[in-house]
Design a protein around this motif. Structure first.
Motif, PDB file in Angstrom:
ATOM      1  N   CYS A  13       0.928  -1.229  -0.080  1.00 55.40           N
ATOM      2  CA  CYS A  13      -0.035  -0.054  -0.053  1.00 55.40           C
ATOM      3  C   CYS A  13       0.834   1.397  -0.036  1.00 55.40           C
ATOM      4  O   CYS A  13       1.936   1.333   0.569  1.00 55.40           O
ATOM      5  CB  CYS A  13      -0.906  -0.123   1.453  1.00 55.40           C
ATOM      6  N   ILE A  14       0.373   2.426  -0.601  1.00 60.69           N
ATOM      7  CA  ILE A  14       1.127   3.410  -0.660  1.00 60.69           C
ATOM      8  C   ILE A  14       0.071   4.688  -0.119  1.00 60.69           C
ATOM      9  O   ILE A  14      -1.028   4.640  -0.234  1.00 60.69           O
ATOM     10  CB  ILE A  14       1.363   4.246  -1.908  1.00 60.69           C
ATOM     11  N   VAL A  15       0.472   5.373   0.918  1.00 60.55           N
ATOM     12  CA  VAL A  15      -0.059   6.462   1.449  1.00 60.55           C
ATOM     13  C   VAL A  15       0.331   7.776   1.246  1.00 60.55           C
ATOM     14  O   VAL A  15       1.671   7.830   1.290  1.00 60.55           O
ATOM     15  CB  VAL A  15      -0.145   6.319   3.186  1.00 60.55           C
ATOM     16  N   SER A  16      -0.384   8.515   0.664  1.00 67.70           N
ATOM     17  CA  SER A  16       0.063   9.949   0.255  1.00 67.70           C
ATOM     18  C   SER A  16      -1.021  11.082   0.452  1.00 67.70           C
ATOM     19  O   SER A  16      -2.143  10.643   0.959  1.00 67.70           O
ATOM     20  CB  SER A  16       0.168   9.850  -1.501  1.00 67.70           C
ATOM     21  N   GLY A  50       2.502  11.154   9.443  1.00 68.83           N
ATOM     22  CA  GLY A  50       3.657  11.684  10.279  1.00 68.83           C
ATOM     23  C   GLY A  50       5.239  11.668   9.727  1.00 68.83           C
ATOM     24  O   GLY A  50       6.024  12.286   9.595  1.00 68.83           O
ATOM     25  N   TYR A  51       5.407  10.229   9.476  1.00 68.43           N
ATOM     26  CA  TYR A  51       6.832  10.000   9.032  1.00 68.43           C
ATOM     27  C   TYR A  51       7.225  10.920   7.766  1.00 68.43           C
ATOM     28  O   TYR A  51       8.367  11.591   7.807  1.00 68.43           O
ATOM     29  CB  TYR A  51       6.906   8.584   8.635  1.00 68.43           C
ATOM     30  N   ILE A  52       6.555  11.283   6.923  1.00 65.82           N
ATOM     31  CA  ILE A  52       7.079  11.974   5.698  1.00 65.82           C
ATOM     32  C   ILE A  52       6.716  13.282   5.959  1.00 65.82           C
ATOM     33  O   ILE A  52       7.645  13.982   5.654  1.00 65.82           O
ATOM     34  CB  ILE A  52       6.070  11.534   4.441  1.00 65.82           C
ATOM     35  N   GLU A  53       5.842  13.719   6.706  1.00 63.16           N
ATOM     36  CA  GLU A  53       5.854  15.043   7.257  1.00 63.16           C
ATOM     37  C   GLU A  53       6.979  15.444   8.077  1.00 63.16           C
ATOM     38  O   GLU A  53       7.454  16.715   7.662  1.00 63.16           O
ATOM     39  CB  GLU A  53       4.466  15.331   8.026  1.00 63.16           C
ATOM     40  N   SER A  54       7.580  14.577   8.825  1.00 63.30           N
ATOM     41  CA  SER A  54       8.720  14.921   9.871  1.00 63.30           C
ATOM     42  C   SER A  54       9.822  14.995   8.749  1.00 63.30           C
ATOM     43  O   SER A  54      10.873  15.853   8.776  1.00 63.30           O
ATOM     44  CB  SER A  54       8.851  13.549  10.936  1.00 63.30           C
ATOM     45  N   TYR A  86      21.734  12.238   6.017  1.00 62.94           N
ATOM     46  CA  TYR A  86      20.525  11.702   6.876  1.00 62.94           C
ATOM     47  C   TYR A  86      20.368  10.283   7.034  1.00 62.94           C
ATOM     48  O   TYR A  86      19.945   9.677   8.259  1.00 62.94           O
ATOM     49  CB  TYR A  86      19.361  12.178   6.052  1.00 62.94           C
ATOM     50  N   ASN A  87      20.772   9.441   6.089  1.00 66.01           N
ATOM     51  CA  ASN A  87      20.366   8.027   6.300  1.00 66.01           C
ATOM     52  C   ASN A  87      21.598   7.182   6.798  1.00 66.01           C
ATOM     53  O   ASN A  87      21.476   5.968   7.445  1.00 66.01           O
ATOM     54  CB  ASN A  87      20.232   7.190   4.886  1.00 66.01           C
ATOM     55  N   ASN A  88      23.012   7.883   6.835  1.00 73.61           N
ATOM     56  CA  ASN A  88      24.127   7.234   7.236  1.00 73.61           C
ATOM     57  C   ASN A  88      25.049   7.690   8.424  1.00 73.61           C
ATOM     58  O   ASN A  88      25.793   6.874   8.936  1.00 73.61           O
ATOM     59  CB  ASN A  88      25.021   6.905   6.084  1.00 73.61           C
ATOM     60  N   VAL A  89      24.743   8.852   8.496  1.00 75.31           N
ATOM     61  CA  VAL A  89      25.691   9.471   9.643  1.00 75.31           C
ATOM     62  C   VAL A  89      25.002   9.863  10.882  1.00 75.31           C
ATOM     63  O   VAL A  89      25.344   9.570  12.142  1.00 75.31           O
ATOM     64  CB  VAL A  89      26.369  10.793   8.885  1.00 75.31           C
ATOM     65  N   ARG A  90      23.705  10.586  10.642  1.00 75.95           N
ATOM     66  CA  ARG A  90      23.071  11.255  11.716  1.00 75.95           C
ATOM     67  C   ARG A  90      22.209  10.203  12.478  1.00 75.95           C
ATOM     68  O   ARG A  90      21.319   9.654  11.766  1.00 75.95           O
ATOM     69  CB  ARG A  90      22.420  12.491  11.179  1.00 75.95           C
ATOM     70  N   PRO A  91      22.356  10.218  13.539  1.00 77.60           N
ATOM     71  CA  PRO A  91      21.230   9.307  14.510  1.00 77.60           C
ATOM     72  C   PRO A  91      19.932   9.900  14.725  1.00 77.60           C
ATOM     73  O   PRO A  91      19.932  11.163  14.606  1.00 77.60           O
ATOM     74  CB  PRO A  91      21.783   8.984  15.987  1.00 77.60           C
ATOM     75  N   HIS A  92      19.018   8.917  14.597  1.00 74.75           N
ATOM     76  CA  HIS A  92      17.548   9.577  15.025  1.00 74.75           C
ATOM     77  C   HIS A  92      16.999   8.957  15.885  1.00 74.75           C
ATOM     78  O   HIS A  92      17.125   7.801  16.422  1.00 74.75           O
ATOM     79  CB  HIS A  92      16.872   9.024  13.554  1.00 74.75           C
ATOM     80  N   SER A  93      16.394  10.083  16.818  1.00 73.83           N
ATOM     81  CA  SER A  93      15.776   9.460  18.113  1.00 73.83           C
ATOM     82  C   SER A  93      14.796   8.568  18.009  1.00 73.83           C
ATOM     83  O   SER A  93      14.622   7.697  18.817  1.00 73.83           O
ATOM     84  CB  SER A  93      15.294  10.906  18.916  1.00 73.83           C
ATOM     85  N   SER A  94      14.029   8.734  17.038  1.00 75.30           N
ATOM     86  CA  SER A  94      12.799   7.634  16.431  1.00 75.30           C
ATOM     87  C   SER A  94      13.196   6.174  16.552  1.00 75.30           C
ATOM     88  O   SER A  94      12.620   5.178  16.377  1.00 75.30           O
ATOM     89  CB  SER A  94      11.910   7.822  15.542  1.00 75.30           C
ATOM     90  N   LEU A  95      14.825   6.109  16.205  1.00 77.45           N
ATOM     91  CA  LEU A  95      15.385   4.548  15.667  1.00 77.45           C
ATOM     92  C   LEU A  95      16.285   4.476  17.085  1.00 77.45           C
ATOM     93  O   LEU A  95      17.196   3.655  16.847  1.00 77.45           O
ATOM     94  CB  LEU A  95      16.078   4.968  14.471  1.00 77.45           C
ATOM     95  N   GLY A  96      15.928   4.958  18.175  1.00 76.07           N
ATOM     96  CA  GLY A  96      16.844   4.609  19.389  1.00 76.07           C
ATOM     97  C   GLY A  96      18.220   5.143  19.259  1.00 76.07           C
ATOM     98  O   GLY A  96      19.219   4.359  19.717  1.00 76.07           O
TER      99      GLY A  96
END
Length: 133
Positions: A13-16, A50-54, A86-96
């Motif tokens: 499914c795709i949500v947009s 919310g994920y894409i808005e963030s 964004y994907n490889n260097v910076r940690p994300h609080s939502s991902l622990g």
């Protein structure tokens, strides 16, 4: 969309949102032809996606509002660098406090798969020609 499916696999499914790029006859025909459910968030309810808005907020605040692009090539180069960070260097609080790449590797170790894992192309004639960062 076909290239993304070959790379990442077909989504269930795709949500947009209801933007014109997501309500065109062409995209809805593609979804129907490929048996991919398409769901829209309610107008005026960005919290439903919310994920894409963030992500969009981060992209705008950290990159687009900070840069002046001299050319399309400059924009592509700058966005590729930002996306890598964004994907490889910076940690994300939502991902622990892991990077998305670290979180994906951890998930692959736990159950052998990860959402969005690379899919095998259905044909040998898949071309990356014309795709860019």
């Amino acid at each position: 969309m076909d290239a993304l499916v070959r790379i990442y696999g077909k989504p269930a499914c795709i949500v947009s949102d209801n933007g014109t790029e997501f309500t065109s006859k062409a995209i809805l025909k593609w979804a129907n032809d490929n048996k991919v459910a398409w769901r829209y968030i309610y107008p005026g309810k960005p919290q439903q996606n919310g994920y894409i808005e963030s992500f969009n907020g981060s992209l705008r605040d950290e990159c687009l509002n900070e840069e002046i692009f001299d050319s399309l090539a400059d924009a592509r180069r700058t966005l590729a660098i930002w996306r890598y960070d964004y994907n490889n260097v910076r940690p994300h609080s939502s991902l622990g406090n892991k990077t998305p790449a670290e979180a994906r590797r951890a998930l692959e170790l736990i159950d052998g798969t990860a959402p969005g894992a690379l899919a095998t192309p259905e044909t040998d004639d898949y071309q990356t020609q014309g795709l860019s960062l």
